[in-house]
Design a protein around this motif. Structure first.
Motif, PDB file in Angstrom:
ATOM      1  N   UNK A   1     -40.034   2.028 -16.428  1.00  0.00           N
ATOM      2  CA  UNK A   1     -39.539   2.400 -15.097  1.00  0.00           C
ATOM      3  C   UNK A   1     -38.374   1.517 -14.640  1.00  0.00           C
ATOM      4  N   UNK A   2     -37.470   2.117 -13.905  1.00  0.00           N
ATOM      5  CA  UNK A   2     -36.324   1.355 -13.393  1.00  0.00           C
ATOM      6  C   UNK A   2     -36.797   0.212 -12.511  1.00  0.00           C
ATOM      7  N   UNK A   3     -37.907   0.402 -11.799  1.00  0.00           N
ATOM      8  CA  UNK A   3     -38.435  -0.664 -10.940  1.00  0.00           C
ATOM      9  C   UNK A   3     -38.932  -1.864 -11.752  1.00  0.00           C
ATOM     10  N   UNK A   4     -39.154  -1.654 -13.051  1.00  0.00           N
ATOM     11  CA  UNK A   4     -39.599  -2.728 -13.937  1.00  0.00           C
ATOM     12  C   UNK A   4     -38.474  -3.177 -14.867  1.00  0.00           C
TER      13      UNK A   4
ATOM     14  N   UNK B   1     -34.267   5.185 -23.108  1.00  0.00           N
ATOM     15  CA  UNK B   1     -35.315   4.853 -22.142  1.00  0.00           C
ATOM     16  C   UNK B   1     -35.782   6.050 -21.327  1.00  0.00           C
ATOM     17  N   UNK B   2     -35.314   7.240 -21.647  1.00  0.00           N
ATOM     18  CA  UNK B   2     -35.741   8.415 -20.888  1.00  0.00           C
ATOM     19  C   UNK B   2     -36.219   9.522 -21.825  1.00  0.00           C
ATOM     20  N   UNK B   3     -37.186  10.287 -21.337  1.00  0.00           N
ATOM     21  CA  UNK B   3     -37.690  11.449 -22.072  1.00  0.00           C
ATOM     22  C   UNK B   3     -37.816  12.610 -21.095  1.00  0.00           C
TER      23      UNK B   3
ATOM     24  N   UNK C   1     -46.705  14.979 -15.055  1.00  0.00           N
ATOM     25  CA  UNK C   1     -46.784  13.737 -15.848  1.00  0.00           C
ATOM     26  C   UNK C   1     -45.898  12.656 -15.244  1.00  0.00           C
ATOM     27  N   UNK C   2     -44.696  13.041 -14.823  1.00  0.00           N
ATOM     28  CA  UNK C   2     -43.762  12.076 -14.247  1.00  0.00           C
ATOM     29  C   UNK C   2     -44.365  11.446 -12.985  1.00  0.00           C
TER      30      UNK C   2
ATOM     31  N   UNK D   1     -46.472   1.345 -17.083  1.00  0.00           N
ATOM     32  CA  UNK D   1     -45.893   1.333 -18.434  1.00  0.00           C
ATOM     33  C   UNK D   1     -46.410   2.523 -19.245  1.00  0.00           C
ATOM     34  N   UNK D   2     -45.553   3.116 -20.038  1.00  0.00           N
ATOM     35  CA  UNK D   2     -45.870   4.341 -20.772  1.00  0.00           C
ATOM     36  C   UNK D   2     -47.143   4.205 -21.599  1.00  0.00           C
ATOM     37  N   UNK D   3     -47.271   3.159 -22.383  1.00  0.00           N
ATOM     38  CA  UNK D   3     -48.433   3.041 -23.264  1.00  0.00           C
ATOM     39  C   UNK D   3     -49.738   2.928 -22.476  1.00  0.00           C
TER      40      UNK D   3
END
Length: 123
Positions: A54-57, A65-67, A73-74, A81-83
Motif C-alpha cells: 500500500x502507498x500508505x506503507x 507494485x500494482x495488480x 478484494x481491493x 500487506x498482500x501476503x
C-alpha cells in the motif's frame, strides 16, 4: 504499445502528451496484462488497480507494485500487506499467488556494458 513501468513513462516515451491520458493507458495495460480478471479471486466484475504494498506503507506507483483487483478484494485488503491478507482468504489460490509473486519480481539488470569504450589510437 507495451506495458511501461509507470504513468510518467507514457508521457516520457511520447505515447501521450497528458498525464491524465498516461495514467488511463497505464491502468488499461495493467488490466490487459491480468486478462481483465482480479489477481486475487479471479473475478471480472468492477475491476480496479490495487497496490500490493500500500502507498500508505511506502509502496510506489509503479507497475511492479500494482495488480488488477476487483473492488471487493481491493476494499477488503485495504492497507494490509498482500501476503497477510491473501493467505487468509477462502478463495486463496496457489497459482494466482505464484503469478503475483512473479509479477512483483524485479526485472533482471540490463547489460550496462553493451558498448565498449572507444580506443584512442592517438599517441
Amino acid at each position: 504499445m507495451s506495458l511501461l513501468s509507470s504513468p510518467q513513462a507514457y508521457v516520457f516515451n511520447l505515447e501521450t502528451t497528458s498525464s491524465a491520458e498516461a495514467k488511463r493507458l497505464w491502468r488499461k495495460k495493467i488490466k490487459e496484462a491480468w486478462d481483465h480478471k482480479c489477481a486475487y479471486c479471479g473475478s471480472d466484475k468492477e475491476l480496479t488497480i490495487d497496490h500490493i504494498t500500500p502507498r500508505s506503507k511506502g509502496g510506489a506507483d509503479v507497475t511492479k507494485n500494482v495488480v488488477c483487483a476487483c473492488h471487493d478484494c481491493n476494499q477488503d485488503k485495504a492497507h494490509t500487506p498482500m501476503e497477510d491478507w491473501y493467505l487468509s482468504q477462502e478463495f486463496f489460490n496457489m497459482a494466482r499467488y505464484n503469478r503475483i509473486n512473479e509479477w512483483i519480481k524485479p526485472d533482471p539488470p540490463e547489460n550496462l556494458f553493451a558498448y565498449r569504450p572507444r580506443r584512442n589510437d592517438a599517441s
